[in-house]
Design a protein around this motif. Structure first.
Motif, mmCIF file in Angstrom:
data_model
loop_
_atom_site.group_PDB
_atom_site.id
_atom_site.type_symbol
_atom_site.label_atom_id
_atom_site.label_comp_id
_atom_site.label_asym_id
_atom_site.label_seq_id
_atom_site.Cartn_x
_atom_site.Cartn_y
_atom_site.Cartn_z
ATOM 1 N N UNK A 1 0.817 -1.190 0.000
ATOM 2 C CA UNK A 1 0.000 0.000 0.000
ATOM 3 C C UNK A 1 0.859 1.250 0.000
ATOM 4 N N UNK A 2 0.277 2.345 -0.502
ATOM 5 C CA UNK A 2 0.993 3.614 -0.563
ATOM 6 C C UNK A 2 1.439 4.035 0.822
ATOM 7 N N UNK A 3 2.636 4.633 0.881
ATOM 8 C CA UNK A 3 3.201 5.005 2.177
ATOM 9 C C UNK A 3 2.384 6.079 2.858
ATOM 10 N N UNK A 4 1.643 6.872 2.043
ATOM 11 C CA UNK A 4 0.892 7.974 2.622
ATOM 12 C C UNK A 4 -0.436 7.545 3.210
ATOM 13 N N UNK A 5 -0.858 6.311 2.924
ATOM 14 C CA UNK A 5 -2.159 5.857 3.412
ATOM 15 C C UNK A 5 -2.108 5.655 4.921
ATOM 16 N N UNK A 6 -3.057 6.225 5.670
ATOM 17 C CA UNK A 6 -3.055 6.029 7.126
ATOM 18 C C UNK A 6 -3.374 4.594 7.472
ATOM 19 N N UNK A 7 -2.683 4.053 8.450
ATOM 20 C CA UNK A 7 -2.863 2.663 8.864
ATOM 21 C C UNK A 7 -3.138 2.642 10.352
ATOM 22 N N UNK A 8 -4.168 1.932 10.745
ATOM 23 C CA UNK A 8 -4.557 1.863 12.147
ATOM 24 C C UNK A 8 -4.191 0.503 12.695
ATOM 25 N N UNK A 9 -3.399 0.483 13.750
ATOM 26 C CA UNK A 9 -3.010 -0.782 14.380
ATOM 27 C C UNK A 9 -4.140 -1.298 15.244
ATOM 28 N N UNK A 10 -4.281 -2.608 15.315
ATOM 29 C CA UNK A 10 -5.317 -3.227 16.131
ATOM 30 C C UNK A 10 -4.674 -4.227 17.077
ATOM 31 N N UNK A 11 -5.351 -4.519 18.196
ATOM 32 C CA UNK A 11 -4.745 -5.449 19.156
ATOM 33 C C UNK A 11 -4.440 -6.786 18.521
ATOM 34 N N UNK A 12 -3.308 -7.352 18.862
ATOM 35 C CA UNK A 12 -2.893 -8.611 18.261
ATOM 36 C C UNK A 12 -2.595 -9.662 19.304
ATOM 37 N N UNK A 13 -1.773 -10.632 18.962
ATOM 38 C CA UNK A 13 -1.452 -11.695 19.915
ATOM 39 C C UNK A 13 -0.785 -11.146 21.164
ATOM 40 N N UNK A 14 -0.732 -11.979 22.160
ATOM 41 C CA UNK A 14 -0.149 -11.565 23.428
ATOM 42 C C UNK A 14 1.090 -12.388 23.710
ATOM 43 N N UNK A 15 2.007 -11.815 24.482
ATOM 44 C CA UNK A 15 3.238 -12.516 24.835
ATOM 45 C C UNK A 15 3.614 -12.149 26.252
ATOM 46 N N UNK A 16 4.331 -13.017 26.953
ATOM 47 C CA UNK A 16 4.713 -12.719 28.330
ATOM 48 C C UNK A 16 5.617 -11.501 28.382
ATOM 49 N N UNK A 17 5.447 -10.638 29.375
ATOM 50 C CA UNK A 17 6.339 -9.484 29.486
ATOM 51 C C UNK A 17 7.739 -9.919 29.891
ATOM 52 N N UNK A 18 8.726 -9.133 29.513
ATOM 53 C CA UNK A 18 10.105 -9.423 29.859
ATOM 54 C C UNK A 18 10.601 -8.341 30.806
ATOM 55 N N UNK A 19 11.151 -8.754 31.920
ATOM 56 C CA UNK A 19 11.634 -7.786 32.900
ATOM 57 C C UNK A 19 12.806 -7.006 32.343
ATOM 58 N N UNK A 20 12.842 -5.724 32.679
ATOM 59 C CA UNK A 20 13.942 -4.887 32.249
ATOM 60 C C UNK A 20 15.243 -5.435 32.840
ATOM 61 N N UNK A 21 16.289 -5.430 32.035
ATOM 62 C CA UNK A 21 17.562 -5.939 32.519
ATOM 63 C C UNK A 21 17.700 -7.437 32.410
ATOM 64 N N UNK A 22 16.818 -8.090 31.666
ATOM 65 C CA UNK A 22 16.892 -9.538 31.466
ATOM 66 C C UNK A 22 18.191 -9.882 30.746
ATOM 67 N N UNK A 23 18.807 -11.047 31.068
ATOM 68 C CA UNK A 23 20.022 -11.456 30.355
ATOM 69 C C UNK A 23 19.838 -11.500 28.842
ATOM 70 N N UNK A 24 18.595 -11.753 28.391
ATOM 71 C CA UNK A 24 18.339 -11.786 26.954
ATOM 72 C C UNK A 24 18.540 -10.423 26.305
ATOM 73 N N UNK A 25 18.547 -9.351 27.116
ATOM 74 C CA UNK A 25 18.738 -8.012 26.555
ATOM 75 C C UNK A 25 20.190 -7.743 26.187
ATOM 76 N N UNK A 26 21.097 -8.578 26.636
ATOM 77 C CA UNK A 26 22.521 -8.359 26.360
ATOM 78 C C UNK A 26 22.904 -8.966 25.014
ATOM 79 N N UNK A 27 22.400 -8.345 23.959
ATOM 80 C CA UNK A 27 22.699 -8.798 22.601
ATOM 81 C C UNK A 27 23.633 -7.779 21.944
#
Length: 296
Positions: free
Chosen positions: A148-174
């Motif tokens: 679609x054209x870049x200028x067309x407005x796009x509205x996001x809608x709620x999607x799947x859910x995922x577990x939250x990740x705590x800030x400072x998780x070892x996985x953040x050290x990438x």
């Protein structure tokens, strides 16, 4: 003589009309019989015909609709899209939901999008609306449509859910790196609504490199608007996506190293040659510029 006959007819006509009207009033009309043509059997006059309607079929997982950690399939969804938006792989989602053919899902079907035994608390993740979606129930490899054209407005809608990740998780050290050689020329930056990553300029055939060590969880052209796409899983928190390539040089389940050439830049399903690059944290798009090293 003629005068007498004339008077006789005058008396007879009213009597005849009265008899006809009385006969009509005394007769009763029976309703026409209802005929069920679907069975091919003509009912007997006066028979009562009834029709039966089968109860709608319950879709898989319907009993979990609305529960944390579950997602109800909507028109335009595919397993690739749901996996990307939930931060998991298509293979994982298929295994958790006992799906033999992940290319076919149904609108209204309810899918588990967190691992069995995962935490009850979940965070809402909004799917990538641009640059398009596919119809649920359609094989993923069949999708191909103009962006679609870049200028067309796009509205996001709620999607799947995922577990939250705590800030400072070892996985953040990438240790992230840019997915292209040389000083990156950014055509479009991150935008929560219009652009879920960075659009990086280049020439057809330029090297596209893994931004960090990881494993290829998707390589193909089944996600509308992304063209030839590679998705890497780096750990339980992060995925990266590399879109619009002209050639894919790795296969699913292949392990790759940071800086390894995984594709060649192209313009598949795009308006020009460029790399669309995304970083996803538990499925949620984040601004890659905040993770990548400063451009030199």
């Amino acid at each position: 003589m003629l005068e007498k006959l004339s008077q006789g007819w005058k008396l007879a006509v009213p009597l005849l009309l009265a008899g006809v009207l009385a006969g009509c009033a005394s007769s009763s009309r029976s309703p026409a019989p209802v005929e069920d043509r679907s069975s091919g059997v003509r009912p007997q006059p006066g028979a009562v015909v009834t029709t039966t309607t089968e109860a709608p079929r319950a879709l898989p997982g319907a009993e979990n609709a609305g529960k944390p950690g579950y997602y109800t399939v909507r028109p335009g969804d595919t397993m690739i899209r749901i996996a990307l938006d939930s931060g998991h792989t298509v293979r994982d989602l298929a295994r958790w939901n006992n799906i033999d053919n992940p290319n076919v899902i149904e609108v209204g079907q309810v899918l588990r999008v967190i691992p069995p035994g995962g935490g009850a608390e979940v965070a809402v993740v909004r799917p990538v609306t641009p640059p398009g979606s596919m119809v649920a129930g359609t094989p993923t490899a069949a999708a191909s449509a103009p962006r679609p054209a870049a200028s067309a407005p796009i509205v996001a809608t709620p999607g799947p859910v995922a577990p939250p990740v705590a800030s400072g998780s070892p996985d953040d050290d990438v240790p992230w790196s840019w997915p292209t050689n040389g000083a990156p020329a950014v055509l479009a930056g991150f935008d929560e609504v219009k652009n879920k990553g960075l659009d990086i300029a280049g020439k057809a055939g330029d090297a596209v490199m893994a931004s960090a060590d990881g494993r290829v969880v998707y390589a193909g052209a089944g996600l509308r608007g992304y063209g030839n796409l590679i998705i890497l899983k780096h750990n339980n928190t992060y995925l990266t996506a590399y879109a619009h390539n002209q050639a894919l040089l790795v296969k699913e389940d292949q392990t790759v190293k940071k800086g390894q050439k995984i594709a060649e830049m192209g313009s598949s399903d795009a308006d020009r040659v460029k790399l669309h690059f995304e970083i996803r944290r538990q499925g949620k798009p984040v601004d890659p510029a905040k993770y990548l090293p400063a451009a030199k």
